[in-house]
Design an enzyme around this catalytic site. Sequence first.
Site, mmCIF file in Angstrom:
data_model
loop_
_atom_site.group_PDB
_atom_site.id
_atom_site.type_symbol
_atom_site.label_atom_id
_atom_site.label_comp_id
_atom_site.label_asym_id
_atom_site.label_seq_id
_atom_site.Cartn_x
_atom_site.Cartn_y
_atom_site.Cartn_z
ATOM 1 N N THR A 266 113.091 -63.921 18.234
ATOM 2 C CA THR A 266 113.254 -65.264 18.810
ATOM 3 C C THR A 266 114.045 -65.126 20.094
ATOM 4 O OG1 THR A 266 114.469 -67.356 18.617
ATOM 5 C CG2 THR A 266 115.226 -65.598 17.207
ATOM 6 N N ARG B 89 122.758 -81.313 41.568
ATOM 7 C CA ARG B 89 121.341 -81.337 41.194
ATOM 8 C C ARG B 89 121.193 -80.687 39.817
ATOM 9 N NH1 ARG B 89 121.543 -84.033 45.065
ATOM 10 N NH2 ARG B 89 120.117 -84.165 46.844
ATOM 11 N N ASP C 15 119.743 -66.021 17.620
ATOM 12 C CA ASP C 15 120.630 -66.746 16.704
ATOM 13 C C ASP C 15 120.498 -66.254 15.265
ATOM 14 O OD1 ASP C 15 118.069 -67.642 16.250
ATOM 15 O OD2 ASP C 15 118.581 -69.772 16.183
ATOM 16 N N GLY D 259 108.828 -70.256 17.451
ATOM 17 C CA GLY D 259 108.649 -70.175 18.904
ATOM 18 C C GLY D 259 108.212 -68.764 19.287
ATOM 19 N N ASP E 260 116.183 -67.052 21.037
ATOM 20 C CA ASP E 260 117.497 -67.680 20.864
ATOM 21 C C ASP E 260 118.614 -66.687 20.516
ATOM 22 O OD1 ASP E 260 116.117 -70.028 21.270
ATOM 23 O OD2 ASP E 260 115.966 -70.505 19.123
ATOM 24 N N GLY F 155 127.071 -64.920 37.226
ATOM 25 C CA GLY F 155 128.333 -65.314 37.854
ATOM 26 C C GLY F 155 128.540 -66.822 37.885
ATOM 27 N N ALA F 156 128.118 -67.511 36.828
ATOM 28 C CA ALA F 156 128.245 -68.980 36.795
ATOM 29 C C ALA F 156 129.703 -69.425 36.881
ATOM 30 C CB ALA F 156 127.605 -69.520 35.525
ATOM 31 N N VAL G 292 100.756 -52.687 13.181
ATOM 32 C CA VAL G 292 99.359 -52.344 12.881
ATOM 33 C C VAL G 292 99.141 -50.828 12.987
ATOM 34 C CG1 VAL G 292 96.976 -52.581 13.719
ATOM 35 C CG2 VAL G 292 98.442 -54.604 13.493
ATOM 36 N N ARG H 118 118.326 -73.537 21.211
ATOM 37 C CA ARG H 118 118.604 -74.436 20.068
ATOM 38 C C ARG H 118 120.107 -74.581 19.884
ATOM 39 N NH1 ARG H 118 114.305 -74.501 15.169
ATOM 40 N NH2 ARG H 118 113.889 -72.319 15.528
ATOM 41 N N ASP I 270 114.911 -67.470 12.605
ATOM 42 C CA ASP I 270 115.590 -67.821 11.354
ATOM 43 C C ASP I 270 114.706 -68.654 10.422
ATOM 44 O OD1 ASP I 270 118.060 -67.940 9.729
ATOM 45 O OD2 ASP I 270 117.883 -70.088 10.125
ATOM 46 N N GLY I 271 114.033 -69.669 10.976
ATOM 47 C CA GLY I 271 113.159 -70.501 10.138
ATOM 48 C C GLY I 271 112.056 -69.661 9.507
ATOM 49 N N MET J 65 117.429 -72.789 27.149
ATOM 50 C CA MET J 65 117.110 -73.018 25.731
ATOM 51 C C MET J 65 118.118 -72.329 24.808
ATOM 52 S SD MET J 65 113.011 -72.829 25.289
ATOM 53 C CE MET J 65 112.029 -74.314 25.463
ATOM 54 N N ARG K 31 104.572 -74.154 14.065
ATOM 55 C CA ARG K 31 105.628 -74.710 13.207
ATOM 56 C C ARG K 31 104.841 -75.329 12.056
ATOM 57 N NH1 ARG K 31 110.094 -72.994 16.376
ATOM 58 N NH2 ARG K 31 109.794 -73.675 18.523
ATOM 59 N N ARG L 23 139.760 -73.968 44.946
ATOM 60 C CA ARG L 23 139.964 -72.514 45.139
ATOM 61 C C ARG L 23 139.164 -71.987 46.316
ATOM 62 N NH1 ARG L 23 139.565 -72.283 39.463
ATOM 63 N NH2 ARG L 23 137.417 -71.565 39.632
HETATM 64 P P1 ADP Z 1 111.979 -69.842 14.137
HETATM 65 O O1 ADP Z 1 111.339 -68.935 13.148
HETATM 66 O O2 ADP Z 1 111.750 -69.404 15.548
HETATM 67 O O3 ADP Z 1 113.423 -70.124 13.814
HETATM 68 P P2 ADP Z 1 111.280 -72.482 13.078
HETATM 69 O O4 ADP Z 1 112.651 -72.830 12.674
HETATM 70 O O5 ADP Z 1 110.458 -73.536 13.722
HETATM 71 O O6 ADP Z 1 111.205 -71.243 14.103
HETATM 72 O O7 ADP Z 1 110.530 -71.965 11.788
HETATM 73 C C1 ADP Z 1 109.208 -71.504 11.861
HETATM 74 C C2 ADP Z 1 108.491 -71.858 10.604
HETATM 75 O O8 ADP Z 1 109.103 -71.205 9.481
HETATM 76 C C3 ADP Z 1 108.543 -73.348 10.224
HETATM 77 O O9 ADP Z 1 107.620 -74.118 10.932
HETATM 78 C C4 ADP Z 1 108.176 -73.263 8.749
HETATM 79 O O10 ADP Z 1 106.804 -73.041 8.578
HETATM 80 C C5 ADP Z 1 108.925 -71.985 8.315
HETATM 81 N N1 ADP Z 1 110.225 -72.382 7.739
HETATM 82 C C6 ADP Z 1 111.312 -72.854 8.400
HETATM 83 N N2 ADP Z 1 112.293 -73.156 7.519
HETATM 84 C C7 ADP Z 1 111.814 -72.890 6.288
HETATM 85 C C8 ADP Z 1 112.338 -73.021 4.961
HETATM 86 N N3 ADP Z 1 113.571 -73.487 4.732
HETATM 87 N N4 ADP Z 1 111.553 -72.644 3.935
HETATM 88 C C9 ADP Z 1 110.314 -72.166 4.132
HETATM 89 N N5 ADP Z 1 109.756 -72.025 5.360
HETATM 90 C C10 ADP Z 1 110.481 -72.387 6.419
HETATM 91 O O1 F6P Z 2 113.360 -71.156 19.034
HETATM 92 C C1 F6P Z 2 112.851 -70.910 20.311
HETATM 93 C C2 F6P Z 2 112.865 -72.196 21.121
HETATM 94 O O2 F6P Z 2 112.322 -71.897 22.397
HETATM 95 C C3 F6P Z 2 114.226 -72.850 21.271
HETATM 96 O O3 F6P Z 2 115.041 -72.232 22.229
HETATM 97 C C4 F6P Z 2 113.832 -74.254 21.631
HETATM 98 O O4 F6P Z 2 114.815 -75.188 21.264
HETATM 99 C C5 F6P Z 2 112.584 -74.473 20.801
HETATM 100 O O5 F6P Z 2 112.068 -73.175 20.522
HETATM 101 C C6 F6P Z 2 111.538 -75.290 21.472
HETATM 102 O O6 F6P Z 2 110.509 -75.502 20.580
HETATM 103 P P1 F6P Z 2 109.066 -76.045 20.965
HETATM 104 O O7 F6P Z 2 108.354 -74.925 21.650
HETATM 105 O O8 F6P Z 2 108.463 -76.394 19.657
HETATM 106 O O9 F6P Z 2 109.282 -77.187 21.890
#
Ligand code: ADP
Ligand code: F6P
Length: 323
Positions: A125, A247, A129, A11, A127, A185-186, A24, A171, A103-104, A169, A72, A211
């Site tokens: 990211t 709402r 996370d 993302g 998130d 202040g939620a 760069v 995740r 993380d991914g 958002m 992705r 309250r």
């Molecule tokens: P983020 O990096 O924001 O957490 P994603 O979880 O969608 O987003 O991961 C981004 C990309 O990283 C994935 O589309 C994939 O190409 C790569 N990736 C995610 N998990 C793995 C994994 N276990 N091994 C190798 N590449 C990964």
């Molecule tokens: O990881 C960033 C994020 O915006 C998350 O908060 C959300 O769940 C996800 O990406 C949304 O992904 P996409 O843009 O693929 O709908």
Amino acid sequence: MNRVAVLTSGGDAPGMNAAVRAVVRAGIARGWTMMGVRHGYDGLLAGDFIDLGARDVGGIIQRGGTMLGSSRCPAMKTDAGQRQAVDALARRGIDALVAIGGDGSQQGALALSKQGVRVAGVASTIDNDLAGTDITIGATTAVDVALEAIDRLRTTAASHERAFLLEVMGRGCGYLALAAGVAGGAEAIVVPEVPADPETVAAELRACRERGKHHAIVVVAEGAAYNAEKLHAWFREHSQRLGFDLRVTQLGHVQRGGAPGAFDRLLATRLGAAAVEHLARGEHGVLLGWVRGAAAATPLAQIVGQKRTLDPELLALANVLAR
Ligand code: ADP
Ligand code: F6P
């Protein structure tokens, strides 16, 4: 070290451009030839590289999104995809890669590192996370966006004596909801890390009314077991239990868009430059994050797939201050 490439993946996050610029220009300052990979790992597998000179990254520090594009890329999770990525880098004579993402993306970076590629990850990211960093590039700007939404919703909530559910958002991580909720202040904050059923949220809203509160804001993380849609469905069935007309607003991708704030620009600049410094020192297979006020490198193997915990003190404080 001679030729170094940079990519953005997953993302997009406000500040990714500032990180690309820092990588760069810090690389050029060391005499390296810098290249960009378009569209994250998709582009890497396809060998979609561009040359990046100092002027090519001009005028982007203030821009949201990523000038390189992101994706992705499911193929990157396979052995065949990872081999394809290694070959693409070798064919271009690239000595090292900087992977900016969450993380991914860092799991992808680790996979490449295991295949012998010199990789430095940069924590980015919305998130927040990722382990190995106190804060990720983009998270602070995303919190500000959510906060503006809360402030705006509060004015209409107050005028109509309503309750609003705002879904943000994140995740599986409740950071955005907790940070924006406390800052806004939620009256209640629902995060994946602390299971809360609709009955509990309804009881909190009723207690607000008792309250003497005339309106209420509930911030819900999209990853909560009861997200806004599920809470809303339950509340529709049991509207008399709330004490408020309700709402729902789902903020969605609005949170990821727009210009990075000062903190994210500075963070991205520091982490991008630190990635270059570490590669220059021969340190790779690491994530560059921000730890106790300074850039710090942690082995990718130690951080990927780790679950970040929410700050328990902030969680406790949120409950106290909502009274
Ligand atoms: P983020 O990096 O924001 O957490 P994603 O979880 O969608 O987003 O991961 C981004 C990309 O990283 C994935 O589309 C994939 O190409 C790569 N990736 C995610 N998990 C793995 C994994 N276990 N091994 C190798 N590449 C990964
Ligand atoms: O990881 C960033 C994020 O915006 C998350 O908060 C959300 O769940 C996800 O990406 C949304 O992904 P996409 O843009 O693929 O709908």
